[in-house]
Design a protein around this motif. Structure first.
Motif, PDB file in Angstrom:
ATOM      1  N   PRO A  45     -77.700  51.242  40.816  1.00 24.12           N
ATOM      2  CA  PRO A  45     -78.085  52.522  41.407  1.00 24.12           C
ATOM      3  C   PRO A  45     -78.185  53.619  40.349  1.00 24.12           C
ATOM      4  N   VAL A  46     -79.023  54.605  40.659  1.00 21.98           N
ATOM      5  CA  VAL A  46     -79.166  55.796  39.825  1.00 21.98           C
ATOM      6  C   VAL A  46     -78.822  56.998  40.700  1.00 21.98           C
ATOM      7  N   ILE A  47     -77.996  57.878  40.187  1.00 26.63           N
ATOM      8  CA  ILE A  47     -77.548  59.043  40.940  1.00 26.63           C
ATOM      9  C   ILE A  47     -77.814  60.301  40.122  1.00 26.63           C
ATOM     10  N   ALA A  48     -78.402  61.313  40.767  1.00 23.80           N
ATOM     11  CA  ALA A  48     -78.536  62.649  40.181  1.00 23.80           C
ATOM     12  C   ALA A  48     -77.492  63.526  40.861  1.00 23.80           C
ATOM     13  N   TYR A  49     -76.767  64.318  40.073  1.00 28.07           N
ATOM     14  CA  TYR A  49     -75.702  65.128  40.649  1.00 28.07           C
ATOM     15  C   TYR A  49     -75.421  66.332  39.763  1.00 28.07           C
ATOM     16  N   GLU A  50     -74.677  67.288  40.325  1.00 22.36           N
ATOM     17  CA  GLU A  50     -74.261  68.478  39.598  1.00 22.36           C
ATOM     18  C   GLU A  50     -72.783  68.352  39.272  1.00 22.36           C
ATOM     19  N   SER A  51     -72.431  68.695  38.050  1.00 23.88           N
ATOM     20  CA  SER A  51     -71.029  68.677  37.647  1.00 23.88           C
ATOM     21  C   SER A  51     -70.774  69.882  36.753  1.00 23.88           C
ATOM     22  N   GLY A  52     -69.971  70.810  37.230  1.00 21.08           N
ATOM     23  CA  GLY A  52     -69.649  71.992  36.428  1.00 21.08           C
ATOM     24  C   GLY A  52     -70.865  72.828  36.087  1.00 21.08           C
ATOM     25  N   GLY A  53     -71.840  72.908  36.997  1.00 18.06           N
ATOM     26  CA  GLY A  53     -73.037  73.704  36.755  1.00 18.06           C
ATOM     27  C   GLY A  53     -74.059  73.019  35.868  1.00 18.06           C
ATOM     28  N   ILE A  54     -73.918  71.717  35.682  1.00 16.21           N
ATOM     29  CA  ILE A  54     -74.822  70.958  34.808  1.00 16.21           C
ATOM     30  C   ILE A  54     -75.459  69.833  35.616  1.00 16.21           C
ATOM     31  N   LEU A  55     -76.776  69.665  35.477  1.00 16.30           N
ATOM     32  CA  LEU A  55     -77.481  68.567  36.117  1.00 16.30           C
ATOM     33  C   LEU A  55     -77.237  67.295  35.311  1.00 16.30           C
ATOM     34  N   LYS A  56     -76.770  66.250  35.992  1.00 17.40           N
ATOM     35  CA  LYS A  56     -76.482  64.989  35.318  1.00 17.40           C
ATOM     36  C   LYS A  56     -77.134  63.831  36.055  1.00 17.40           C
ATOM     37  N   LEU A  57     -77.347  62.741  35.324  1.00 15.69           N
ATOM     38  CA  LEU A  57     -77.813  61.477  35.887  1.00 15.69           C
ATOM     39  C   LEU A  57     -76.831  60.389  35.491  1.00 15.69           C
ATOM     40  N   ALA A  58     -76.682  59.408  36.379  1.00 18.30           N
ATOM     41  CA  ALA A  58     -75.813  58.276  36.090  1.00 18.30           C
ATOM     42  C   ALA A  58     -76.464  57.006  36.609  1.00 18.30           C
ATOM     43  N   PHE A  59     -76.261  55.904  35.895  1.00 13.09           N
ATOM     44  CA  PHE A  59     -76.684  54.608  36.424  1.00 13.09           C
ATOM     45  C   PHE A  59     -75.498  53.661  36.360  1.00 13.09           C
ATOM     46  N   GLY A  60     -75.486  52.767  37.342  1.00 16.48           N
ATOM     47  CA  GLY A  60     -74.375  51.832  37.432  1.00 16.48           C
ATOM     48  C   GLY A  60     -74.818  50.409  37.190  1.00 16.48           C
ATOM     49  N   GLU A  61     -74.059  49.714  36.354  1.00 16.32           N
ATOM     50  CA  GLU A  61     -74.256  48.280  36.116  1.00 16.32           C
ATOM     51  C   GLU A  61     -73.255  47.538  36.979  1.00 16.32           C
ATOM     52  N   PRO A  62     -73.719  46.560  37.760  1.00 18.66           N
ATOM     53  CA  PRO A  62     -72.787  45.823  38.626  1.00 18.66           C
ATOM     54  C   PRO A  62     -71.678  45.166  37.822  1.00 18.66           C
ATOM     55  N   GLY A  63     -70.469  45.293  38.346  1.00 17.00           N
ATOM     56  CA  GLY A  63     -69.307  44.664  37.726  1.00 17.00           C
ATOM     57  C   GLY A  63     -68.655  43.714  38.711  1.00 17.00           C
ATOM     58  N   ALA A  64     -67.416  43.419  38.462  1.00 14.06           N
ATOM     59  CA  ALA A  64     -66.670  42.508  39.329  1.00 14.06           C
ATOM     60  C   ALA A  64     -66.212  43.221  40.604  1.00 14.06           C
ATOM     61  N   SER A  65     -66.032  42.457  41.655  1.00 11.94           N
ATOM     62  CA  SER A  65     -65.461  42.949  42.914  1.00 11.94           C
ATOM     63  C   SER A  65     -66.222  44.137  43.500  1.00 11.94           C
ATOM     64  N   ASN A  66     -67.551  44.086  43.465  1.00 15.63           N
ATOM     65  CA  ASN A  66     -68.389  45.140  44.051  1.00 15.63           C
ATOM     66  C   ASN A  66     -68.148  46.513  43.448  1.00 15.63           C
ATOM     67  N   THR A  67     -67.834  46.558  42.168  1.00 18.24           N
ATOM     68  CA  THR A  67     -67.671  47.830  41.462  1.00 18.24           C
ATOM     69  C   THR A  67     -68.789  47.957  40.441  1.00 18.24           C
ATOM     70  N   TYR A  68     -68.892  49.128  39.833  1.00 15.41           N
ATOM     71  CA  TYR A  68     -69.926  49.391  38.841  1.00 15.41           C
ATOM     72  C   TYR A  68     -69.312  49.978  37.583  1.00 15.41           C
ATOM     73  N   THR A  69     -69.982  49.745  36.470  1.00 17.36           N
ATOM     74  CA  THR A  69     -69.675  50.433  35.224  1.00 17.36           C
ATOM     75  C   THR A  69     -70.732  51.511  35.076  1.00 17.36           C
ATOM     76  N   TRP A  70     -70.302  52.767  35.007  1.00 12.29           N
ATOM     77  CA  TRP A  70     -71.223  53.901  35.039  1.00 12.29           C
ATOM     78  C   TRP A  70     -71.482  54.467  33.656  1.00 12.29           C
ATOM     79  N   THR A  71     -72.750  54.828  33.395  1.00  8.13           N
ATOM     80  CA  THR A  71     -73.146  55.555  32.198  1.00  8.13           C
ATOM     81  C   THR A  71     -73.778  56.853  32.672  1.00  8.13           C
ATOM     82  N   CYS A  72     -73.301  57.979  32.147  1.00 12.28           N
ATOM     83  CA  CYS A  72     -73.740  59.299  32.615  1.00 12.28           C
ATOM     84  C   CYS A  72     -74.315  60.103  31.454  1.00 12.28           C
ATOM     85  N   SER A  73     -75.223  61.019  31.790  1.00 11.89           N
ATOM     86  CA  SER A  73     -75.813  61.894  30.783  1.00 11.89           C
ATOM     87  C   SER A  73     -76.223  63.219  31.406  1.00 11.89           C
TER      88      SER A  73
END
Length: 167
Positions: free
Chosen positions: A1-29
């Motif tokens: 999944p790819v998520i666009a969100y606001e954090s502390g007044g900053i526009l950010k994007l994150a993508f998740g790589e599937p991991g174990a047990s239905n979790t994701y490893t997230w990379t944000c920018s």
């Protein structure tokens, strides 16, 4: 999944790589790296090649902004904020992120359409930009026959979708 969100007044994007047990490893920018308040009222689409196209409210400058990247979204996020390009769509006056969320769609030919409420026009606005254009074209959808805008709350909770002809 790819998520666009606001954090502390900053526009950010994150993508998740599937991991174990239905979790994701997230990379944000950070996607819009200016010092102003970015990332309220966010909408995003991906092209068929996963190029990200975002719109959001810039509450510091009372404007709608567009953000994109020339590469596919995971490469952009991994490369960091320098890979994104942000630009002004138009100024909208004082609006609420709750009632004036901009919406974006993109045709298969690359034309982007954005709808949003503008306090300056006091109504709904459609902005469009073809892939070859250097500026956005604005059209107010809430005007009297004379062409003069009138006081209206129309467009505060708009939605946008393409029809089957992709136009």
């Amino acid at each position: 999944p790819v998520i666009a969100y606001e954090s502390g007044g900053i526009l950010k994007l994150a993508f998740g790589e599937p991991g174990a047990s239905n979790t994701y490893t997230w990379t944000c920018s950070q996607a819009d790296a200016s010092g102003d308040t970015r990332g309220q009222g966010i909408d995003m689409v991906l092209s068929s090649t996963d190029i990200p196209y975002l719109v959001h409210l810039d509450t510091s400058n009372s404007a709608v902004r567009s953000v994109t990247c020339a590469s596919e979204v995971t490469a952009c996020i991994t490369a960091g904020s320098g890979s994104f390009t942000g630009e002004l769509v138009t100024f909208v006056g004082t609006v609420s992120a709750d009632s004036a969320v901009p919406r974006i769609v993109r045709t298969s030919g690359g034309t982007r359409y954005v709808t949003f409420y503008s306090a300056l026009f006091q109504g709904l606005v459609l902005a469009s930009r073809t892939s070859s254009a250097s500026v956005w074209t604005l059209e107010s959808l809430d005007v009297e026959g004379s062409g003069a805008p009138y006081v209206s709350q129309m467009g505060q909770h708009a939605s946008l979708i393409l029809n089957s002809s992709d136009a």
